[in-house]
Write a protein that holds these residues in place. Structure first.
Motif, PDB file in Angstrom:
ATOM      1  N   ALA A 180     -37.153  56.537  21.471  1.00  0.00           N
ATOM      2  CA  ALA A 180     -38.242  57.506  21.460  1.00  0.00           C
ATOM      3  C   ALA A 180     -37.777  58.924  21.153  1.00  0.00           C
ATOM      4  O   ALA A 180     -38.583  59.781  20.823  1.00  0.00           O
ATOM      5  CB  ALA A 180     -38.958  57.486  22.809  1.00  0.00           C
ATOM      6  N   ASP A 181     -36.486  59.197  21.279  1.00  0.00           N
ATOM      7  CA  ASP A 181     -35.963  60.552  21.117  1.00  0.00           C
ATOM      8  C   ASP A 181     -34.856  60.581  20.074  1.00  0.00           C
ATOM      9  O   ASP A 181     -34.105  59.617  19.918  1.00  0.00           O
ATOM     10  CB  ASP A 181     -35.391  61.060  22.455  1.00  0.00           C
ATOM     11  CG  ASP A 181     -36.415  61.049  23.566  1.00  0.00           C
ATOM     12  OD1 ASP A 181     -37.520  61.574  23.356  1.00  0.00           O
ATOM     13  OD2 ASP A 181     -36.105  60.504  24.649  1.00  0.00           O
ATOM     14  N   VAL A 182     -34.738  61.728  19.390  1.00  0.00           N
ATOM     15  CA  VAL A 182     -33.632  61.934  18.465  1.00  0.00           C
ATOM     16  C   VAL A 182     -32.371  62.162  19.297  1.00  0.00           C
ATOM     17  O   VAL A 182     -32.393  62.901  20.272  1.00  0.00           O
ATOM     18  CB  VAL A 182     -33.905  63.157  17.557  1.00  0.00           C
ATOM     19  CG1 VAL A 182     -32.716  63.459  16.681  1.00  0.00           C
ATOM     20  CG2 VAL A 182     -35.154  62.924  16.728  1.00  0.00           C
TER      21      VAL A 182
END
Length: 157
Positions: A122-124
């Motif tokens: 969900a996150d870089v």
């Protein structure tokens, strides 16, 4: 080079070979069998004609089962056992787990640190080459630096 670029190059190499194979197979419409859409179906049709056997299909009716309350209780108990996976009595309910984590900040901090060390979809995230390799191996991708076109070319040679 990214994995998607490597996969694209592999797909292009495979496409070239498929075109070559299709040209070598010929046009299935020229077959004298009734199955013209599939070479396998045409071969199976020919085989059946040569064997001239009769196939009898078994059309058994399906049955319906009714379970007693004791059977349902047994199934629920088995489900509980499967869900718990052998957890000790001290941790076999969410309330007990919450009580343990709530009373021990060290355990909770260790758990949060472990969760923080996970790859997030969900996150870089910025990962080192070693972390990328480990993450790819963990999810079954393998080594992202492998030259897939070279592997394919070596396999067909």
């Amino acid at each position: 080079m990214s994995l998607d670029t490597k996969l694209t190059l592999l797909a292009q190499a495979l496409g070239t070979d498929v075109k070559t194979l299709n040209a070598a197979v010929g046009n299935p419409a020229a077959l004298t069998t009734t199955a013209k859409a599939s070479l396998v179906a045409a071969i199976n049709e020919l085989k059946a004609a040569l064997q001239s056997t009769t196939v009898i299909n078994d059309t058994s009716a399906s049955t319906t089962s009714t379970y007693s309350s004791s059977k349902l209780t047994d199934l629920l108990n088995q489900l509980k056992t499967d869900i718990l996976g052998g957890a000790s009595a001290a941790y076999d309910t969410l309330k007990e787990i919450e009580a343990k984590l709530g009373s021990d900040d060290t355990a909770l901090d260790n758990l949060l640190t472990a969760v923080g060390n996970r790859v997030s979809f969900a996150d870089v995230q910025s990962l080192t080459a070693a972390q990328q390799l480990q993450a790819c191996q963990n999810i079954g991708v393998g080594d992202p630096t492998v030259d897939l076109v070279a592997a394919y070319n070596a396999a067909k040679a």
